[in-house]
Design a protein around this motif. Structure first.
Motif, short mmCIF file in Angstrom:
data_model
loop_
_atom_site.label_atom_id
_atom_site.label_comp_id
_atom_site.label_asym_id
_atom_site.label_seq_id
_atom_site.Cartn_x
_atom_site.Cartn_y
_atom_site.Cartn_z
N UNK A 1 68.72 43.24 39.97
CA UNK A 1 67.70 41.93 39.66
C UNK A 1 67.40 42.17 37.77
N UNK A 2 67.49 41.49 36.98
CA UNK A 2 67.34 42.32 35.75
C UNK A 2 65.86 41.61 35.01
N UNK A 3 64.83 42.95 34.58
CA UNK A 3 63.91 41.95 34.03
C UNK A 3 63.21 42.44 32.82
N UNK A 4 62.96 40.49 32.15
CA UNK A 4 62.43 41.14 30.83
C UNK A 4 61.67 40.28 30.37
N UNK A 5 61.02 41.56 29.71
CA UNK A 5 59.58 41.11 29.52
C UNK A 5 59.39 42.67 27.92
N UNK A 6 58.34 42.08 27.71
CA UNK A 6 58.11 42.92 26.99
C UNK A 6 56.94 44.44 27.57
N UNK A 7 56.61 44.53 29.24
CA UNK A 7 55.76 45.40 29.82
C UNK A 7 54.46 45.75 28.48
N UNK B 1 58.94 48.46 44.49
CA UNK B 1 59.75 48.53 46.04
C UNK B 1 60.68 47.17 45.50
N UNK B 2 61.31 46.74 44.48
CA UNK B 2 62.65 45.76 44.69
C UNK B 2 63.48 47.01 44.59
N UNK B 3 63.37 47.74 44.01
CA UNK B 3 64.40 48.56 43.86
C UNK B 3 64.77 50.05 45.33
N UNK B 4 63.80 49.26 45.92
CA UNK B 4 64.60 49.72 47.24
C UNK B 4 65.74 49.50 47.94
N UNK B 5 65.97 48.09 48.20
CA UNK B 5 66.73 48.01 48.09
C UNK B 5 68.44 46.83 47.42
N UNK B 6 68.04 46.99 46.06
CA UNK B 6 68.36 46.88 44.96
C UNK B 6 68.64 47.26 44.19
N UNK B 7 69.35 47.02 43.32
CA UNK B 7 69.56 47.75 41.39
C UNK B 7 68.37 46.99 40.58
N UNK B 8 67.59 47.77 39.88
CA UNK B 8 67.31 46.90 39.13
C UNK B 8 67.09 47.77 37.92
N UNK B 9 67.45 46.70 36.99
CA UNK B 9 67.34 47.34 35.47
C UNK B 9 66.14 45.98 34.51
N UNK B 10 66.02 46.73 33.53
CA UNK B 10 64.15 46.58 32.82
C UNK B 10 64.77 46.38 31.45
N UNK B 11 64.58 45.60 30.61
CA UNK B 11 65.00 45.34 29.36
C UNK B 11 63.63 44.65 28.61
N UNK B 12 63.25 45.85 27.68
CA UNK B 12 61.74 45.93 27.07
C UNK B 12 62.02 45.30 26.05
#
Length: 308
Positions: free
Chosen positions: A200-206, A219-230
């Motif tokens: 899961x790629x999450x792209x935003x300004x956070x 919570x998304x990362x419990x069973x998945x790989x998550x990458x954030x792009x700020x």
């Protein structure tokens, strides 16, 4: 004066996103081994290359190992029997979540954050498709959320881009909703989409690193790989070296950008907030990287994933 209803670099077009396919061909999301660990090193063996065997390391031969995997070059060089180790790769569907809320509708020099986020999403989508994995996306704006389920075809990518362009252009007249509420609605929408072993790629300004945002992302990362792009604009980190009035629509403040002490404090505040959020994400093994609105997106992404 520009009379275009959706001027370039302020808004994005479908054609702009399709052009990102060329950029996706000039780098690898995997890059070298060290870089993978720092950016895409998740809890699963599989990454973005699709199915098959992925070379992992060379180690000393142990009696009982499969002799077919002996690395004869290393063995000849070291005079000790060495083995090439491989890890099996599984399919990893990819879901790209893109923030198109009002705080993204800002850019001080070259492009708005919303445009940069859309371009980055397009680059990732094309790269994933090229590697043979299913890709889909979710776009959340002030007026709603659009979901495109991961599939392995170009038509699906273009549908995702159309949703991106739609939400992007709504920014012209939308009322601010905010990242916190947006990510909450996204989470409610996708909890029945993502099961496990997704990337899961999450792209935003956070824009605000609230506990609620951290809770949903972790919570998304419990069973998945998550990458954030700020995605951020230089003006969010560095004050303009002039005296000016800033406001949030309700309150106004006289800012002296010429005073070094104020400039340093402003910059330090941005950096410290980011580092704190980065450290919090690290606890959940969630990598994060930054993309700015001034430099060319293609140059930045190649540098982040250099080593391909």
């Amino acid at each position: 004066m520009n009379n275009e209803p959706f001027p370039k670099n302020v808004f994005v077009s479908l054609n702009d996103l399709i052009k990102m396919e060329r950029v996706s061909q000039s780098f690898s999301l995997l890059a070298n081994k060290q870089r993978v660990k720092s950016i895409l090193g998740g809890k699963h063996a599989s990454k973005l290359r699709g199915r098959g065997l992925d070379f992992e390391e060379v180690r000393n031969y142990v009696p009982g190992d499969d002799v077919r995997n002996i690395d004869w070059k290393v063995t000849a060089r070291t005079q000790k029997t060495h083995l090439r180790i491989f890890t099996e790769e599984k399919e990893k569907p990819v879901l790209i979540i893109v923030d198109q809320t009002k705080s993204m509708f800002f850019g001080s020099q070259h492009k708005t954050k919303s445009v940069v986020a859309a371009e980055l999403a397009a680059i990732v989508a094309f790269k994933v498709a090229k590697e043979g994995d299913r890709v889909g996306g979710i776009v959340f704006g002030d007026n709603g959320v659009d979901a495109v389920l991961p599939k392995r075809n170009r038509k699906n990518i273009l549908l995702f881009f159309e949703k991106l362009v739609k939400r992007n252009r709504e920014l012209k007249d939308s009322n601010p909703e905010g990242f916190e509420l947006g990510i909450k609605r996204v989470f409610e929408r996708i909890r029945n989409i993502i099961t496990h072993d997704y990337l899961i790629f999450i792209i935003g300004d956070f824009h605000r690193y609230s506990e609620e945002v951290i809770k949903h992302i972790s919570y998304m990362s419990v069973h998945n790989d998550v990458v954030l792009a700020k995605v951020y604009d230089s003006l969010e980190r560095e004050l303009i070296p002039v005296k000016y009035v800033g406001g949030d629509g309700k309150n106004q403040l006289l800012i002296n950008g010429l005073e070094k002490k104020i400039k340093n404090k402003f910059q330090k505040g941005f950096d410290n907030d980011y580092l704190k959020f980065e450290a919090e994400m690290k606890k959940h093994r969630i990598p994060i990287f930054k993309i700015n609105t001034v430099e060319d997106v293609s140059h930045q992404i190649k540098n982040i994933f250099k080593g391909s």
